[in-house]
Enzyme design. Structure first.
Site, PDB file in Angstrom:
ATOM      1  N   GLU A  59       0.845  -1.197   0.000  1.00  0.00           N
ATOM      2  CA  GLU A  59       0.000   0.000   0.000  1.00  0.00           C
ATOM      3  C   GLU A  59       0.875   1.240   0.000  1.00  0.00           C
ATOM      4  O   GLU A  59       1.667   1.456   0.920  1.00  0.00           O
ATOM      5  CB  GLU A  59      -0.906   0.002   1.234  1.00  0.00           C
ATOM      6  N   THR A  88      -4.664   5.902   2.081  1.00  0.00           N
ATOM      7  CA  THR A  88      -4.924   7.262   2.583  1.00  0.00           C
ATOM      8  C   THR A  88      -5.788   8.042   1.598  1.00  0.00           C
ATOM      9  O   THR A  88      -5.633   9.259   1.437  1.00  0.00           O
ATOM     10  CB  THR A  88      -3.625   8.030   2.903  1.00  0.00           C
ATOM     11  N   LYS A 148     -11.554  -2.088   6.972  1.00  0.00           N
ATOM     12  CA  LYS A 148     -10.321  -1.891   7.725  1.00  0.00           C
ATOM     13  C   LYS A 148     -10.654  -1.323   9.100  1.00  0.00           C
ATOM     14  O   LYS A 148     -11.179  -0.207   9.204  1.00  0.00           O
ATOM     15  CB  LYS A 148      -9.390  -0.937   6.968  1.00  0.00           C
TER      16      LYS A 148
END
Length: 234
Positions: A59, A88, A148
């Site tokens: 990521e 993000t 998440k």
């Protein structure tokens, strides 16, 4: 690849939902490495070191400069042995830009249905962040591959079993403060995968020994593999 769920709202209606499936790379080793650096040009040697230790789901966070510009080059350079996603993400426009640049999955720190739907429409796995049951269920109902739990260190692995009571179908990936030695606890508790940043990456972007990074990647990969095997009775 996508899986079909009955009713987009999570109820018993007649609609269908094409939920993007977890990648084969992440299935093989359910560990996501979260990378933050000064600029995306610093990423390649760190990604190579992680891959050497078996961690191949990477990521790249948008808190790093140059991610969108260098993502196509990184994806092309590593080919199919690595999957590179973008994290993000906080707006739908960022999500669509990441998808256009070739992101293999999307990760958010928040629950934004528009972001999830953009990924679902594209057929790309998406992991929206949330902490409360309301947030996590909203992301799941919108079509997330998994939700998440962030920041995971504030709740601990037992939170997954608590969530599974009212939401037995919910797939969860913990992120934020997950230590290497704690990763198997999350897997045994029912996590689909684990996401690690600082505890795994360490000082790799500050001149640290990349051989040590590979060894940390090997360690977490082995711990998680053992936990997956134990959970499945193997």
């Amino acid at each position: 690849m996508a899986t079909r769920d009955s009713d987009m709202s999570g109820g018993t209606g007649t609609g269908t939902l094409q939920r993007p499936a977890m990648s084969r790379i992440l299935q093989a080793n359910p560990v996501v490495a979260v990378l933050r650096a000064g600029h995306a040009r610093e990423y390649a040697p760190v990604i190579e070191a992680l891959a050497g230790g078996g961690v191949r789901s990477i990521e790249l966070t948008l808190s790093t400069a140059g991610v969108f510009e260098l993502l196509p080059e990184l994806t092309s350079g590593f080919g199919d042995r690595i999957e590179i996603g973008v994290g993000t993400i906080t707006t739908e426009s960022e999500a669509r830009e990441a998808l256009a640049a070739g992101a293999r999955f999307l990760v958010t720190p928040v629950t934004d249905v528009g972001i999830v739907q953009a990924a679902v429409e594209h057929g790309t796995p998406v992991f929206p962040g949330g902490l409360t049951p309301t947030e996590l269920l909203a992301g799941w109902r919108a079509g997330a591959t998994a939700v998440k739990v962030f920041p995971a260190s504030t709740v601990g692995p037992g939170y997954i079993s608590q969530l599974r009571g009212p939401f037995p179908e919910l797939q969860v990936i913990p992120s934020g403060g997950v230590a290497i030695e704690e990763a198997p606890d999350w897997i045994r508790a029912g996590a689909l995968a684990v996401s690690l940043g600082g505890p795994l990456i360490g000082d790799a972007f500050k001149g640290g020994d990349l051989g040590e990074l590979t060894r940390r990647a090997e360690r977490v990969s082995a711990l998680v593999a053992d936990a997956v095997s134990a959970r499945s009775g193997g």
